[in-house]
Design an enzyme around this catalytic site. Sequence first.
Site, PDB file in Angstrom:
ATOM      1  N   GLU A 107      -5.841  -4.846  10.291  1.00 25.54           N
ATOM      2  CA  GLU A 107      -4.854  -3.799  10.559  1.00 25.54           C
ATOM      3  C   GLU A 107      -5.257  -3.023  11.817  1.00 25.54           C
ATOM      4  O   GLU A 107      -6.099  -2.107  11.735  1.00 25.54           O
ATOM      5  CB  GLU A 107      -4.782  -2.820   9.388  1.00 25.54           C
ATOM      6  CG  GLU A 107      -4.413  -3.447   8.065  1.00 25.54           C
ATOM      7  CD  GLU A 107      -3.782  -2.421   7.134  1.00 25.54           C
ATOM      8  OE1 GLU A 107      -2.595  -2.554   6.843  1.00 25.54           O
ATOM      9  OE2 GLU A 107      -4.478  -1.474   6.733  1.00 25.54           O
ATOM     10  N   ASN A 154       0.859  -1.184   0.000  1.00 22.42           N
ATOM     11  CA  ASN A 154       0.000   0.000   0.000  1.00 22.42           C
ATOM     12  C   ASN A 154       0.899   1.240   0.000  1.00 22.42           C
ATOM     13  O   ASN A 154       1.410   1.639   1.040  1.00 22.42           O
ATOM     14  CB  ASN A 154      -0.903  -0.032   1.241  1.00 22.42           C
ATOM     15  CG  ASN A 154      -1.737   1.224   1.367  1.00 22.42           C
ATOM     16  OD1 ASN A 154      -1.815   2.023   0.437  1.00 22.42           O
ATOM     17  ND2 ASN A 154      -2.352   1.414   2.520  1.00 22.42           N
ATOM     18  N   HIS A 199      -9.765   1.353   4.013  1.00 22.87           N
ATOM     19  CA  HIS A 199      -8.529   1.545   4.777  1.00 22.87           C
ATOM     20  C   HIS A 199      -8.779   2.520   5.927  1.00 22.87           C
ATOM     21  O   HIS A 199      -9.546   3.471   5.792  1.00 22.87           O
ATOM     22  CB  HIS A 199      -7.413   2.079   3.863  1.00 22.87           C
ATOM     23  CG  HIS A 199      -6.089   2.057   4.547  1.00 22.87           C
ATOM     24  ND1 HIS A 199      -5.686   3.053   5.400  1.00 22.87           N
ATOM     25  CD2 HIS A 199      -5.099   1.126   4.541  1.00 22.87           C
ATOM     26  CE1 HIS A 199      -4.486   2.737   5.881  1.00 22.87           C
ATOM     27  NE2 HIS A 199      -4.109   1.575   5.373  1.00 22.87           N
TER      28      HIS A 199
HETATM   29  P1  PGA Z   1       2.317   0.809   7.712  1.00 23.41           P
HETATM   30  O1  PGA Z   1       0.921   0.939   6.989  1.00 23.41           O
HETATM   31  O2  PGA Z   1       2.971  -0.433   7.213  1.00 23.41           O
HETATM   32  O3  PGA Z   1       3.058   2.055   7.319  1.00 23.41           O
HETATM   33  O4  PGA Z   1       2.043   0.747   9.173  1.00 23.41           O
HETATM   34  C1  PGA Z   1       0.127  -0.197   6.748  1.00 23.41           C
HETATM   35  C2  PGA Z   1      -1.143   0.205   6.081  1.00 23.41           C
HETATM   36  O5  PGA Z   1      -1.610   1.339   6.279  1.00 23.41           O
HETATM   37  O6  PGA Z   1      -1.712  -0.566   5.316  1.00 23.41           O
END
Ligand code: PGA
Length: 244
Positions: A159, A9, A87
């Site tokens: 997440e 992402n 997200h």
């Molecule tokens: P990060 O983001 O790996 O920078 O924590 C993950 C995401 O937002 O999918």
Amino acid sequence: MENKIVVANMKMYMNISDIKKYLNNLGVLEYENVILCPSSIYIPYFLEKNYNIGIQNVYYENNGAYTGEISVEQIRNIGIKYAIIGHSERRKYLYETDYDINKKLLKVLDNNLTAILCIGEELEDRNKMNTNSILKEQLEICLKNVSKSHEDKIIIAYEPRWSIGTGLIPGIDEISSTVEFIKSFIVDNFKIKVDVIYGGSVNEGNISLLSKIRNVDGFMIGGACVDSDKFLKILDIVYSCDKY
Ligand code: PGA
């Protein structure tokens, strides 16, 4: 393991010269389940290289006067097969609700694309031991009306919101039990089996440990995927790690 899913992402990072260097560095990816999700305006550069491409957001209407939005039909037409839906940054900054997310998800699925649905709890929820009830609520609304025919086209990205971009990750037992909860909740309530990946501060330092979690089907990587050297290192580890 070869079948693990890795979603990169790239958020709103990189400009055109960064993108050109990035693509040069990345070269040919030999792993089939890597899905790259760059900023929408740079997608054509990635499509030229034959990568699997996902979009970071999509709208639920087919076409019309929706300034700034992109429809599922439009992304499908140019060869995009995946869409990240819901997200936490969109929930937080653009006030997306689980109901909006459900409409987007169904539109993606009805067009035979794969939806990568993000769910996750706030730190406060976790501290109050409410993680599972928050996830249950998100899943109930976001997955409403999905059917058996959608089974292969849904990936859940678990997440924790407090983990995104903070360098903090839950313990591996905690990730494992939450992923188990998500999988069985979906089987029990929607009668479908889906892959569940973990996202939130995944990096080249913790990926070996995370890759050992038996029931996690892959990872969503934000900040660490924007540096191509780090990202390639992460991919090497993910696909060379044996599950214990
Ligand atoms: P990060 O983001 O790996 O920078 O924590 C993950 C995401 O937002 O999918």
